[in-house]
Scaffold this active site. Sequence first.
Site, PDB file in Angstrom:
ATOM      1  N   ASN A  83       0.875  -1.176   0.000  1.00 37.60           N
ATOM      2  CA  ASN A  83       0.000   0.000   0.000  1.00 37.60           C
ATOM      3  C   ASN A  83       0.913   1.226   0.000  1.00 37.60           C
ATOM      4  O   ASN A  83       1.499   1.563   1.023  1.00 37.60           O
ATOM      5  CB  ASN A  83      -0.882  -0.062   1.257  1.00 37.60           C
ATOM      6  N   LYS A  89       0.153   4.256  -0.233  1.00 35.49           N
ATOM      7  CA  LYS A  89      -0.471   5.452   0.358  1.00 35.49           C
ATOM      8  C   LYS A  89      -0.239   6.665  -0.562  1.00 35.49           C
ATOM      9  O   LYS A  89      -0.236   6.501  -1.771  1.00 35.49           O
ATOM     10  CB  LYS A  89       0.054   5.659   1.774  1.00 35.49           C
ATOM     11  N   HIS A 138      -9.538   1.651   5.189  1.00 35.87           N
ATOM     12  CA  HIS A 138      -8.255   1.835   5.892  1.00 35.87           C
ATOM     13  C   HIS A 138      -8.437   2.869   7.005  1.00 35.87           C
ATOM     14  O   HIS A 138      -9.176   3.840   6.842  1.00 35.87           O
ATOM     15  CB  HIS A 138      -7.192   2.283   4.888  1.00 35.87           C
ATOM     16  N   GLU A 149      -6.664   5.202   7.956  1.00 41.70           N
ATOM     17  CA  GLU A 149      -6.340   6.583   7.582  1.00 41.70           C
ATOM     18  C   GLU A 149      -7.511   7.243   6.863  1.00 41.70           C
ATOM     19  O   GLU A 149      -7.708   8.454   6.973  1.00 41.70           O
ATOM     20  CB  GLU A 149      -5.057   6.594   6.731  1.00 41.70           C
ATOM     21  N   GLU A 185      -5.419  -4.453  10.827  1.00 40.54           N
ATOM     22  CA  GLU A 185      -4.346  -3.477  11.000  1.00 40.54           C
ATOM     23  C   GLU A 185      -4.580  -2.666  12.266  1.00 40.54           C
ATOM     24  O   GLU A 185      -5.300  -1.652  12.231  1.00 40.54           O
ATOM     25  CB  GLU A 185      -4.305  -2.509   9.812  1.00 40.54           C
ATOM     26  N   GLY A 196       2.818   2.249  10.844  1.00 38.93           N
ATOM     27  CA  GLY A 196       3.877   3.248  10.688  1.00 38.93           C
ATOM     28  C   GLY A 196       4.636   3.561  11.963  1.00 38.93           C
ATOM     29  O   GLY A 196       5.365   4.560  12.032  1.00 38.93           O
ATOM     30  N   SER A 234       3.399  -2.141  10.379  1.00 34.12           N
ATOM     31  CA  SER A 234       4.840  -2.285  10.633  1.00 34.12           C
ATOM     32  C   SER A 234       5.400  -3.654  10.254  1.00 34.12           C
ATOM     33  O   SER A 234       6.299  -4.166  10.928  1.00 34.12           O
ATOM     34  CB  SER A 234       5.168  -1.951  12.093  1.00 34.12           C
TER      35      SER A 234
HETATM   36  P1  PGA Z   1       2.898   0.297   7.643  1.00 34.27           P
HETATM   37  O1  PGA Z   1       1.424   0.560   7.066  1.00 34.27           O
HETATM   38  O2  PGA Z   1       3.386  -1.001   7.045  1.00 34.27           O
HETATM   39  O3  PGA Z   1       3.709   1.484   7.165  1.00 34.27           O
HETATM   40  O4  PGA Z   1       2.791   0.222   9.123  1.00 34.27           O
HETATM   41  C1  PGA Z   1       0.525  -0.494   6.877  1.00 34.27           C
HETATM   42  C2  PGA Z   1      -0.789   0.028   6.328  1.00 34.27           C
HETATM   43  O5  PGA Z   1      -1.276   1.068   6.803  1.00 34.27           O
HETATM   44  O6  PGA Z   1      -1.362  -0.580   5.408  1.00 34.27           O
END
Ligand code: PGA
Length: 254
Positions: free
Chosen positions: A10, A12, A93, A95, A165, A171, A211
């Site tokens: 992903n 983003k 997601h 976010e 998640e 992150g 992560s």
């Molecule tokens: P990350 O993000 O691997 O940077 O923690 C995962 C995600 O939000 O899909």
Amino acid sequence: MAERPFIVGNWKMNGTRAMLSEARAIDRGAQRLMKVEVALAPPHTLIHAVHREAEQIGVGAQDCHAEPDGAHTGDVSATMVADAGAKFVILGHSERRQDHGETSKLVRSKAQAVFDAGLKVILCCGETEETRDAGKAEAFVTRQLRDSLPTEVEQVGERLSVAYEPIWAIGTGRTPTVEDVAAMHNAIRALLVELYGEEDGAEIRILYGGSVKPDNAAELLAADNVGGALVGGASLTAESFLGIVIAAAELQDR
Ligand code: PGA
């Protein structure tokens, strides 16, 4: 782990055409690691370009609108991302739930639109740190999924994936314990069997995200009912993303 693990990057809001070289390198790597299903969800602006470059990897979108067309300035529909080459859409997601106030009800209508357009869905769920500390993570996540998943879906087993998640792991470099991941994935599996029946409910892949890195991928992917990973930061370079794909391929050899 599932028969053929699904490792999805992903990107983003990262990537201009300069990043197509990474997508090409990921695609070449995936051609040597056919035991793993590899996919990338670049920003909308790169879907078509990645689709044109890719011979092996699947390409998807990170979101879409719930309507097929109309007066929605700045939005993009499932039909449009499909036209650009997307085969799946990531929905719900955290976010998007946070930055855009997306409710589970909206996520459900988007999922229906994506299925109606003939695409697959990766539907995300996950709890905050406060919810986990309060011992309510499983109750929260299963409720969120119940509210976000459409119920009437043809061939749901192969068209739906769920991504667990935990928000506090995205992150941050922090991850839940393997035991906590397994417990949550088992709870999600039970819910999917309840919603879609034994056969389809067992087939749906449940990805872990938050992560995931080359050095922790093997232990997370080996946990009960983990069928792959949704990878943010570590999917931005071919080197780290393929490190995760290699870890998944090696688990298949065990
Ligand atoms: P990350 O993000 O691997 O940077 O923690 C995962 C995600 O939000 O899909």
